[in-house]
Write a protein that holds these residues in place. Structure first.
Motif, PDB file in Angstrom:
ATOM      1  N   ASP A 121     -26.628  -1.695  -0.173  1.00 54.90           N
ATOM      2  CA  ASP A 121     -25.578  -1.486  -1.166  1.00 54.90           C
ATOM      3  C   ASP A 121     -24.331  -0.823  -0.588  1.00 54.90           C
ATOM      4  O   ASP A 121     -23.352  -0.649  -1.281  1.00 54.90           O
ATOM      5  N   GLU A 122     -24.341  -0.464   0.694  1.00 51.79           N
ATOM      6  CA  GLU A 122     -23.190   0.163   1.327  1.00 51.79           C
ATOM      7  C   GLU A 122     -22.398  -0.813   2.180  1.00 51.79           C
ATOM      8  O   GLU A 122     -21.567  -0.398   2.973  1.00 51.79           O
ATOM      9  N   SER A 123     -22.649  -2.108   2.048  1.00 52.00           N
ATOM     10  CA  SER A 123     -21.927  -3.071   2.860  1.00 52.00           C
ATOM     11  C   SER A 123     -20.482  -3.145   2.399  1.00 52.00           C
ATOM     12  O   SER A 123     -20.158  -2.874   1.257  1.00 52.00           O
ATOM     13  N   GLY A 124     -19.616  -3.541   3.301  1.00 48.55           N
ATOM     14  CA  GLY A 124     -18.202  -3.643   2.991  1.00 48.55           C
ATOM     15  C   GLY A 124     -17.409  -3.455   4.258  1.00 48.55           C
ATOM     16  O   GLY A 124     -17.968  -3.301   5.345  1.00 48.55           O
ATOM     17  N   PRO A 125     -16.111  -3.465   4.154  1.00 47.73           N
ATOM     18  CA  PRO A 125     -15.281  -3.321   5.345  1.00 47.73           C
ATOM     19  C   PRO A 125     -15.480  -1.948   5.987  1.00 47.73           C
ATOM     20  O   PRO A 125     -15.639  -0.944   5.296  1.00 47.73           O
ATOM     21  N   GLU A 126     -15.469  -1.937   7.299  1.00 50.33           N
ATOM     22  CA  GLU A 126     -15.659  -0.690   8.022  1.00 50.33           C
ATOM     23  C   GLU A 126     -14.310  -0.016   8.247  1.00 50.33           C
ATOM     24  O   GLU A 126     -13.358  -0.633   8.691  1.00 50.33           O
ATOM     25  N   SER A 127     -14.234   1.238   7.942  1.00 47.24           N
ATOM     26  CA  SER A 127     -13.011   2.005   8.069  1.00 47.24           C
ATOM     27  C   SER A 127     -12.752   2.360   9.529  1.00 47.24           C
ATOM     28  O   SER A 127     -13.666   2.670  10.278  1.00 47.24           O
ATOM     29  N   THR A 128     -11.468   2.314   9.922  1.00 47.22           N
ATOM     30  CA  THR A 128     -11.080   2.730  11.268  1.00 47.22           C
ATOM     31  C   THR A 128     -10.224   3.982  11.238  1.00 47.22           C
ATOM     32  O   THR A 128      -9.797   4.463  12.274  1.00 47.22           O
ATOM     33  N   GLY A 129      -9.949   4.504  10.055  1.00 45.97           N
ATOM     34  CA  GLY A 129      -9.139   5.706   9.952  1.00 45.97           C
ATOM     35  C   GLY A 129      -8.669   5.924   8.534  1.00 45.97           C
ATOM     36  O   GLY A 129      -9.159   5.296   7.598  1.00 45.97           O
ATOM     37  N   ALA A 130      -7.701   6.806   8.387  1.00 45.06           N
ATOM     38  CA  ALA A 130      -7.181   7.120   7.070  1.00 45.06           C
ATOM     39  C   ALA A 130      -5.690   7.408   7.165  1.00 45.06           C
ATOM     40  O   ALA A 130      -5.181   7.805   8.214  1.00 45.06           O
ATOM     41  N   TYR A 131      -5.010   7.184   6.068  1.00 39.72           N
ATOM     42  CA  TYR A 131      -3.588   7.517   5.962  1.00 39.72           C
ATOM     43  C   TYR A 131      -3.477   8.880   5.297  1.00 39.72           C
ATOM     44  O   TYR A 131      -4.156   9.164   4.319  1.00 39.72           O
ATOM     45  N   TRP A 132      -2.623   9.727   5.874  1.00 40.47           N
ATOM     46  CA  TRP A 132      -2.437  11.101   5.390  1.00 40.47           C
ATOM     47  C   TRP A 132      -0.988  11.349   5.042  1.00 40.47           C
ATOM     48  O   TRP A 132      -0.079  10.877   5.714  1.00 40.47           O
ATOM     49  N   CYS A 133      -0.766  12.132   4.006  1.00 40.10           N
ATOM     50  CA  CYS A 133       0.560  12.670   3.717  1.00 40.10           C
ATOM     51  C   CYS A 133       0.498  14.144   4.107  1.00 40.10           C
ATOM     52  O   CYS A 133      -0.231  14.925   3.491  1.00 40.10           O
ATOM     53  N   ASP A 134       1.229  14.494   5.146  1.00 44.00           N
ATOM     54  CA  ASP A 134       1.186  15.869   5.645  1.00 44.00           C
ATOM     55  C   ASP A 134       1.756  16.868   4.636  1.00 44.00           C
ATOM     56  O   ASP A 134       1.314  18.008   4.573  1.00 44.00           O
ATOM     57  N   ASP A 135       2.728  16.447   3.838  1.00 41.64           N
ATOM     58  CA  ASP A 135       3.337  17.358   2.868  1.00 41.64           C
ATOM     59  C   ASP A 135       2.437  17.608   1.662  1.00 41.64           C
ATOM     60  O   ASP A 135       2.299  18.730   1.204  1.00 41.64           O
ATOM     61  N   CYS A 136       1.824  16.551   1.148  1.00 42.71           N
ATOM     62  CA  CYS A 136       1.029  16.660  -0.083  1.00 42.71           C
ATOM     63  C   CYS A 136      -0.468  16.865   0.175  1.00 42.71           C
ATOM     64  O   CYS A 136      -1.194  17.271  -0.730  1.00 42.71           O
ATOM     65  N   GLY A 137      -0.920  16.522   1.375  1.00 39.74           N
ATOM     66  CA  GLY A 137      -2.346  16.627   1.668  1.00 39.74           C
ATOM     67  C   GLY A 137      -3.155  15.458   1.116  1.00 39.74           C
ATOM     68  O   GLY A 137      -4.376  15.511   1.064  1.00 39.74           O
ATOM     69  N   VAL A 138      -2.482  14.385   0.699  1.00 42.55           N
ATOM     70  CA  VAL A 138      -3.168  13.205   0.175  1.00 42.55           C
ATOM     71  C   VAL A 138      -3.774  12.433   1.334  1.00 42.55           C
ATOM     72  O   VAL A 138      -3.137  12.233   2.360  1.00 42.55           O
ATOM     73  N   ARG A 139      -5.025  11.987   1.162  1.00 46.22           N
ATOM     74  CA  ARG A 139      -5.729  11.206   2.185  1.00 46.22           C
ATOM     75  C   ARG A 139      -6.304   9.960   1.527  1.00 46.22           C
ATOM     76  O   ARG A 139      -6.956  10.041   0.493  1.00 46.22           O
ATOM     77  N   ILE A 140      -6.031   8.807   2.144  1.00 41.13           N
ATOM     78  CA  ILE A 140      -6.557   7.542   1.635  1.00 41.13           C
ATOM     79  C   ILE A 140      -7.104   6.749   2.819  1.00 41.13           C
ATOM     80  O   ILE A 140      -6.377   6.492   3.781  1.00 41.13           O
ATOM     81  N   ARG A 141      -8.388   6.389   2.746  1.00 38.26           N
ATOM     82  CA  ARG A 141      -8.995   5.592   3.816  1.00 38.26           C
ATOM     83  C   ARG A 141      -8.280   4.254   3.930  1.00 38.26           C
ATOM     84  O   ARG A 141      -7.832   3.696   2.950  1.00 38.26           O
ATOM     85  N   ASP A 142      -8.200   3.736   5.151  1.00 36.78           N
ATOM     86  CA  ASP A 142      -7.488   2.489   5.388  1.00 36.78           C
ATOM     87  C   ASP A 142      -8.046   1.330   4.576  1.00 36.78           C
ATOM     88  O   ASP A 142      -7.298   0.463   4.145  1.00 36.78           O
ATOM     89  N   VAL A 143      -9.331   1.307   4.325  1.00 42.14           N
ATOM     90  CA  VAL A 143      -9.944   0.215   3.569  1.00 42.14           C
ATOM     91  C   VAL A 143      -9.722   0.349   2.068  1.00 42.14           C
ATOM     92  O   VAL A 143     -10.070  -0.546   1.306  1.00 42.14           O
TER      93      VAL A 143
END
Length: 78
Positions: A20-42
């Motif tokens: 049930d954990e199949s899906g695209p494999e993440s290679t990193g994440a996008y970060w906003c240094d000012d807000c601290g928001v993090r979103i995985r690339d996938v």
């Protein structure tokens, strides 16, 4: 999985993907240094983020371009 193998996996850093954990494999994440928001690339497409002229996702909170970071220390892009 038994409790002993769960503890062993936690201590050794091993992970196994279940069916049930199949899906695209993440290679990193996008970060906003000012807000601290993090979103995985996938998850960028699912979040519906705007992109700048260079194709970089923009922070949903402040609108600034986000920084891409890879972390493969433990096999996880987190």
């Amino acid at each position: 999985m038994g409790i002993v193998s769960t503890i062993e996996d936690a201590l050794t850093g091993r992970t196994e993907k279940s069916a049930d954990e199949s899906g695209p494999e993440s290679t990193g994440a996008y970060w906003c240094d000012d807000c601290g928001v993090r979103i995985r690339d996938v998850e960028v497409a699912a979040e519906g983020l705007d992109h700048d002229d260079e194709g970089t996702p923009q922070c949903p909170d402040c609108g600034d371009a986000m920084r891409f970071e890879r972390s493969h220390a433990d096999g996880c892009a987190c």
